[in-house]
Design a protein around this motif. Structure first.
Motif, PDB file in Angstrom:
ATOM      1  N   GLN A 107       0.853  -1.175   0.000  1.00 29.04           N
ATOM      2  CA  GLN A 107       0.000   0.000   0.000  1.00 29.04           C
ATOM      3  C   GLN A 107       0.897   1.235   0.000  1.00 29.04           C
ATOM      4  OE1 GLN A 107      -3.496   0.141   0.408  1.00 29.04           O
ATOM      5  NE2 GLN A 107      -3.617  -2.036   0.083  1.00 29.04           N
ATOM      6  N   ARG A 164      -1.503   1.729  -5.632  1.00 28.34           N
ATOM      7  CA  ARG A 164      -0.289   0.963  -5.855  1.00 28.34           C
ATOM      8  C   ARG A 164       0.243   1.335  -7.218  1.00 28.34           C
ATOM      9  NH1 ARG A 164      -1.590  -4.478  -3.445  1.00 28.34           N
ATOM     10  NH2 ARG A 164      -3.030  -3.925  -1.796  1.00 28.34           N
ATOM     11  N   PHE A 188      -9.737  -2.076  -8.457  1.00 29.61           N
ATOM     12  CA  PHE A 188      -9.910  -3.504  -8.213  1.00 29.61           C
ATOM     13  C   PHE A 188     -11.355  -3.886  -8.500  1.00 29.61           C
ATOM     14  CE2 PHE A 188      -6.385  -2.758  -5.101  1.00 29.61           C
ATOM     15  CZ  PHE A 188      -5.474  -3.601  -5.709  1.00 29.61           C
ATOM     16  N   ASN A 211     -13.271  -5.218  -6.641  1.00 30.06           N
ATOM     17  CA  ASN A 211     -14.106  -4.971  -5.462  1.00 30.06           C
ATOM     18  C   ASN A 211     -14.405  -3.492  -5.263  1.00 30.06           C
ATOM     19  OD1 ASN A 211     -11.796  -3.850  -4.368  1.00 30.06           O
ATOM     20  ND2 ASN A 211     -11.419  -5.539  -2.918  1.00 30.06           N
ATOM     21  N   THR A 260     -12.308  -0.748  -5.128  1.00 28.28           N
ATOM     22  CA  THR A 260     -11.380   0.182  -4.482  1.00 28.28           C
ATOM     23  C   THR A 260     -10.315   0.573  -5.502  1.00 28.28           C
ATOM     24  OG1 THR A 260     -10.038  -1.638  -3.633  1.00 28.28           O
ATOM     25  CG2 THR A 260     -11.720  -0.743  -2.164  1.00 28.28           C
TER      26      THR A 260
HETATM   27  C1  LIG Z   1     -10.018  -5.026  -2.687  1.00 27.45           C
HETATM   28  O1  LIG Z   1      -9.143  -5.926  -3.345  1.00 27.45           O
HETATM   29  C2  LIG Z   1      -7.774  -5.647  -3.151  1.00 27.45           C
HETATM   30  C3  LIG Z   1      -6.971  -6.607  -4.019  1.00 27.45           C
HETATM   31  O2  LIG Z   1      -7.389  -7.897  -3.871  1.00 27.45           O
HETATM   32  C4  LIG Z   1      -7.417  -5.724  -1.690  1.00 27.45           C
HETATM   33  O3  LIG Z   1      -6.047  -5.443  -1.503  1.00 27.45           O
HETATM   34  C5  LIG Z   1      -8.275  -4.719  -0.923  1.00 27.45           C
HETATM   35  O4  LIG Z   1      -8.000  -4.802   0.424  1.00 27.45           O
HETATM   36  C6  LIG Z   1      -9.728  -4.962  -1.201  1.00 27.45           C
HETATM   37  N1  LIG Z   1     -10.487  -3.892  -0.543  1.00 27.45           N
HETATM   38  C7  LIG Z   1     -11.612  -4.103   0.096  1.00 27.45           C
HETATM   39  C8  LIG Z   1     -12.269  -2.914   0.680  1.00 27.45           C
HETATM   40  O5  LIG Z   1     -12.098  -5.209   0.171  1.00 27.45           O
END
Ligand SMILES: *[C@@H]1O[C@H](CO)[C@@H](O)[C@H](O)[C@H]1NC(C)=O
Ligand SMILES: *[C@@H]1O[C@H](CO)[C@@H](O)[C@H](O)[C@H]1NC(C)=O
Ligand SMILES: *[C@@H]1O[C@H](CO)[C@@H](O)[C@H](O)[C@H]1NC(C)=O
Length: 473
Positions: A46, A52, A364, A366, A368
């Motif tokens: 991070q 990143r 990502f 997800n 973020t």
């Molecule tokens: C989203 O995915 C990334 C990569 O896999 C991970 O590092 C990150 O913590 C995740 N964030 C959340 C909020 O889940």
């Protein structure tokens, strides 16, 4: 007589320059070889507000350099997560230089960024020489002899390469092997003692010494100066095309004729060392006839509006891409425009900024932010399949990006905004429910953007409220 000298010299050099470039990427090894910049060290961690920079490919490895040119390969990082990756290379050649005949153990798709080249490619029974100019794509199958000459008057030749190492010699390393060589490149044969070599080649030790110390100029030679090898290469490039190709074909076919006999043949040695080359060559030859180049700059864009244009080339446009399993794209964004947020559902993408400036955001799956970074000429980035991303041109100049994708099938990006977006397609009560808003509100939201694919970017509206500093490595 001159011809015989020429041929035997070419045999030697070809043997010398059997440049087996095993370019495979594995990040567990040889980190120190990459000249890592300490501030880039923790690419996986991070950094600065959660983004990143491991989607930027910044560390290039110098594969070879001579006074007449150099070849670099960009080191990819974090790519264990993708099943297939591309090694992006850069070849730069001074005016009036030659990348001497050689084989690679990787197949290469090259893109001429600037300059003009003459490429000669020899398959077992087919010979071809092509003039390449800016915008051209061309594929060099692994195991095929080729040479490249910079024929641009006073102009450097700059090529961007996709290097497929999946059939490479070794995984986990990035190196070239010169079977023969001299002072430069050095021969791996130099590792044997002279009894072995004089017997193996059936030559005297003085002949052996002569051969193994002659090559000084490396694989990219200048045709300007008065080295003896320049002289020979000048003769080579000034031969009639037919004669030149004939010489090369003899070299390629020669070992086959010898295979019946008991005599040593360098190809036998190579085959025993590198097994697959002959098979690969045979395989390629079935599929590929005299190859043409494909020009990107002459192509009508697939998409064009006031804000920019884009095009992609797949195997249906240029069939040699099928053998490499890669696609190619070119995007032009006018100043103050953006390629709408999108996802590649079928391929990982590699981009090289050709000109202009702007920025890139990758998120990502997800939701973020994975990375926000500036774009400038020469910058190389990669975006894994399924990761949404956006490219934005700065307000004062056009942004042009060239790239490769890991699929030769048509790559149909899914747009997440704009009038051709998946939201547009999914509009309805289910989507409204998914966002937790009324259908009317969702419709207004989705319909507000009238443009598709390439959109105006309103920098004023983009306030600093998000508070995410931009990476500028
Ligand atoms: C989203 O995915 C990334 C990569 O896999 C991970 O590092 C990150 O913590 C995740 N964030 C959340 C909020 O889940
Ligand atoms: C080695 O060279 C000599 C003379 O050039 C030749 O007579 C002989 O047959 C060669 N031997 C082999 C094994 O090729
Ligand atoms: C050859 O000469 C030209 C003109 O003098 C020069 O621009 C070029 O860089 C030279 N090429 C090499 C490979 O040294």
């Amino acid at each position: 007589m001159g011809k015989i000298v020429m041929v035997s010299f070419l045999v030697l050099v070809l043997v010398m320059c059997f440049g087996v470039m095993a370019m495979a990427m594995n990040f567990d090894h040889h980190d120190e070889d990459w000249g890592m910049d300490p501030k880039e060290e923790d690419w996986g961690g991070q950094q600065r507000g959660g983004h990143r920079h491991w989607f930027l490919l910044q560390r290039s490895r110098l594969l070879l350099r001579t006074e007449a040119g150099e070849m670099r390969v960009i080191r990819s990082v974090g790519q264990r997560m993708v099943h297939k990756h591309i090694n992006v290379g850069f070849l730069s050649m001074e005016p009036n230089s030659l990348f001497i005949p050689q084989y690679l153990d990787s197949s290469v798709v090259l893109f001429v960024q600037t300059g003009r080249a003459n490429v000669g490619l020899v398959h077992r029974h087919e010979l071809g020489e092509r003039q390449l100019r800016a915008g051209d794509l061309y594929r060099i199958p692994s195991g095929s002899t080729f040479y490249l000459q910079n024929v641009g008057e006073g102009q450097r030749l700059e090529l961007i390469l996709s290097i497929d190492t999946s059939e490479g010699l070794r995984m986990g390393t990035l190196e070239n092997f010169f079977i023969g060589g001299g002072n430069y490149p050095k021969s791996v044969l130099a590792g044997f003692d002279s009894e072995v070599l004089t017997s193996a080649f059936n030559v005297s030790s003085s002949e052996l010494r002569h051969v193994l110390t002659r090559q000084q100029q490396g694989p990219i030679v200048s045709l300007n100066n008065s080295h003896s090898s320049s002289d020979l290469w000048r003769k080579f490039v000034s031969m009639e095309e037919q004669d030149r190709l004939q010489e090369l074909r003899k070299l390629v076919d020669l070992p086959n004729e010898q295979e019946q006999s008991q005599t040593w043949s360098w190809r036998k040695l190579l085959n025993s060392m590198f097994g697959t080359i002959e098979n690969e060559k045979r395989k390629q030859n079935h599929h590929e006839h005299a190859q043409k180049a494909y020009n990107l700059y002459n192509r009508k864009p697939d998409f064009k509006n006031n804000y920019g244009s884009s095009l992609s080339v797949d195997e249906s446009d240029y069939s040699p891409l099928q053998n490499s399993g890669i696609g190619v794209y070119l995007v032009n964004l006018q100043a103050g425009s953006m390629l709408a947020p999108h996802v590649n559902p079928t391929a990982t993408e590699y981009g090289v900024v050709l000109r202009g400036s702007g920025h890139l955001q990758i998120v990502f799956p997800n939701g973020t932010l994975a990375m926000k970074a500036k774009l400038k000429p020469g910058r190389v980035f990669w975006v894994p399949r399924y990761f949404p991303f956006v490219q934005v041109a700065s307000n004062n100049e056009q942004l042009q990006i060239f790239g490769f994708t890991t699929s030769s099938q048509p790559n149909r990006p899914q747009f997440l905004a704009g009038s051709s977006s998946v939201l547009e397609a999914l509009r309805g009560p289910e989507l409204a429910a998914a966002f937790g808003v009324s259908e009317g509100r969702l419709n207004r939201f989705v319909n507000a953007q009238r443009e598709a694919v390439i959109l105006p970017y309103n920098a004023e509206r983009n306030t600093k409220a998000e508070g995410i500093p931009m990476a500028d490595w």
